[in-house]
Design an enzyme around this catalytic site. Structure first.
Site, short mmCIF file in Angstrom:
data_model
loop_
_atom_site.label_atom_id
_atom_site.label_comp_id
_atom_site.label_asym_id
_atom_site.label_seq_id
_atom_site.Cartn_x
_atom_site.Cartn_y
_atom_site.Cartn_z
N GLU A 1 -20.45 -8.22 5.90
CA GLU A 1 -19.28 -7.58 6.49
C GLU A 1 -19.59 -7.23 7.94
OE1 GLU A 1 -16.13 -6.08 7.90
OE2 GLU A 1 -16.02 -6.89 5.86
N GLY B 1 -14.19 -2.57 2.67
CA GLY B 1 -12.82 -2.22 2.29
C GLY B 1 -11.75 -3.00 3.01
N THR C 1 -8.89 -4.39 5.67
CA THR C 1 -7.71 -3.80 6.31
C THR C 1 -7.11 -2.69 5.46
OG1 THR C 1 -7.20 -5.86 7.47
CG2 THR C 1 -5.41 -4.28 7.21
N GLU D 1 7.81 0.49 9.33
CA GLU D 1 7.17 1.66 8.74
C GLU D 1 6.73 2.64 9.82
OE1 GLU D 1 4.06 0.44 6.07
OE2 GLU D 1 5.42 -0.84 4.90
N HIS E 1 16.63 8.00 -19.31
CA HIS E 1 17.57 8.65 -18.40
C HIS E 1 17.01 10.03 -18.04
CE1 HIS E 1 21.35 10.09 -16.70
NE2 HIS E 1 21.13 11.22 -17.37
#
Length: 455
Positions: free
Chosen positions: A33, A38, A40, A183, A438
């Site tokens: 890495e 982890g 993005t 967002e 419901h």
């Protein structure tokens, strides 16, 4: 040169879990890495952004509490430093959890560094050569920066760098009207900033049907977000009061305190030395894979965002499931078996699965469609959140559900009723006789299916 049973390059949402499964089977694995475990999702995507969304919603609910009979004295304020620290805490807990997890696996060697191919079986990292008969690429993607006039002259934000901000922009201009940009638009508007969204295309969230795109625009405009579409001459320059953004089509220039570039993502494949291993990519740089995620080079697979078959955490994780099942469990899992689903986390959210109406019509099928506004959903009325609508598309001949969308309160959860039914190949006449609870959003699914009509 060190030898392994497998090398995994990239520690996003496929690589770590595949490495762990292989280690469990007694294999010796190198996990490489270049930055943080982890990928993005953990460090600059789902987890921190949804944490920010939650903070923004808390501010929005507090400001509107009076309509629910709740009195909050004084002005509602937002402490952006606390907001940032909260997101940072979520990042670090997830990242450190992965570090601790791998520390207890003797068969996995975690190496931090930039991996490059020497040939189809050899990787170099930190000046060391590694080799393995199996190599899995899970290198992810990064924000794309378009070639727009003046962009090199300004200090702009990306979806990665904006997460570290601990001050509130006076006026945030967002270039790009797709999922990431929208967002952040609603989020920062709720934090208290003036927000403008500029989109080059004619619609926001352009992959959606026009009715959904229009409803999304209405939701954002209702919260005071300015939206400009069909912006064909976007340009930037530094001004005395901030960054001057030209839009085009007779629209006055906008002076922003901050500019967020949210125009898509590009795969992290341009500096891996793929050409040395003769690994094929498409014109956008995505690694070409077959139905089992194998590249054109024997013994090399590509998982997650870098293969162009879904830019989501859940699709990346499903790539791991496919690869692990085929390698370790003797199964025959295929990419083509996946029914794509995703969500847009504005408020109310959009949950989507399968075909859009546009795609279903283009397929040449005889289709049926049903829609229902959220104003007719009990849960939405009780919560006072009635924006949006539900929509389902079915095949008139096979009775199979082709796709569905729920733009409304809890739409990202309620859509799973359709996701499960489609994966189980349950026909809509069977599903419409279900007896849901419901009051929920999901209770409207049988009613929605009962109203399907040929179009």
């Amino acid at each position: 040169m060190r030898s392994f049973d497998a090398i995994v390059i990239g520690a996003g949402q496929s690589g770590p879990f595949l490495a762990a499964r292989m280690e469990e089977k007694g294999m010796k694995v190198a996990l490489i890495e270049r930055k943080f475990l982890g990928g993005t999702c953990v460090n600059a995507g789902c987890m921190p952004t949804k944490t920010l969304v939650a903070s923004a919603r808390a501010a929005h609910v507090a400001r509107n509490a009076g309509g629910y009979g709740v009195t909050i004295p004084g002005e509602i304020g937002v402490d952006m430093e606390v907001v940032r620290k909260r997101a940072e805490t979520v990042i670090m807990e997830a990242r450190n959890g992965l570090i601790s997890w791998f520390a207890n696996m003797d068969g996995i060697t975690v190496i931090y560094g930039h991996a490059r191919f020497e040939n189809e079986r050899t990787i170099t990292v930190n000046g060391e050569l590694l080799t393995a008969p199996r190599i899995y690429l899970n290198v992810g993607a990064r924000p794309a920066i378009p070639d727009m006039p003046g962009i090199g002259d300004i200090d702009y934000l990306t979806s990665t760098s904006i997460i570290a901000m601990d001050t509130l922009p006076r006026h945030l201009v967002i270039i790009g009207g797709s999922y990431i940009g929208l967002e952040f638009a609603q989020m920062y508007r709720r934090f208290g900033a003036e927000v403008t969204v500029i989109e080059r295309g004619p619609k926001l969230a352009s992959r959606e049907d026009d009715d959904i795109s229009d409803a999304i625009a209405d939701i954002l405009r209702a919260e005071g977000i300015a939206v400009h579409t069909s912006a064909d001459r976007i340009a930037f320059k530094n001004g005395s009061d901030g960054i001057v953004v030209a839009v085009g089509d007779g629209i006055a220039d906008i002076t922003a305190s901050h500019v967020l570039i949210a125009t898509g993502r590009v795969p992290n494949t341009d500096d891996l030395g793929l050409e040395r291993a003769k690994i094929a990519t498409d014109k956008r740089g995505y690694i070409t894979v077959d139905d089992k995620l194998a590249t054109n080079v024997d013994g090399i697979w590509a998982l997650g965002d870098c293969n162009g078959h879904g830019a989501f955490t859940h699709t990346s994780y499903n790539d791991f499931e496919i690869a692990a099942a085929n390698l370790l469990d003797g199964e025959d899992r295929k990419l083509s078996d996946r029914i794509l689903a995703y969500a847009l986390y504005i408020d109310p959210p959009l949950g989507r699965v399968g075909m859009s109406e546009r795609q279903a019509r283009a397929s040449g099928r005889e289709i049926m469609i049903s829609t229902r506004p959220m104003t007719r959903v009990g849960r939405a009325k009780e919560r006072g959140e009635t924006k949006g609508f539900m929509k389902v598309i079915a095949d008139a001949q096979s009775k199979q559900i082709l796709g569905a969308a729920i733009l409304g309160i809890e739409g990202d959860e309620a859509i799973h009723g359709f996701i499960d039914a489609m994966n189980a190949k349950t026909t809509y006449p069977e599903l419409k006789w279900a007896v849901p609870i419901h009051p929920t959003v999901s209770e409207l699914i049988p009613t929605l299916l009962g109203d399907l009509k040929s179009v």
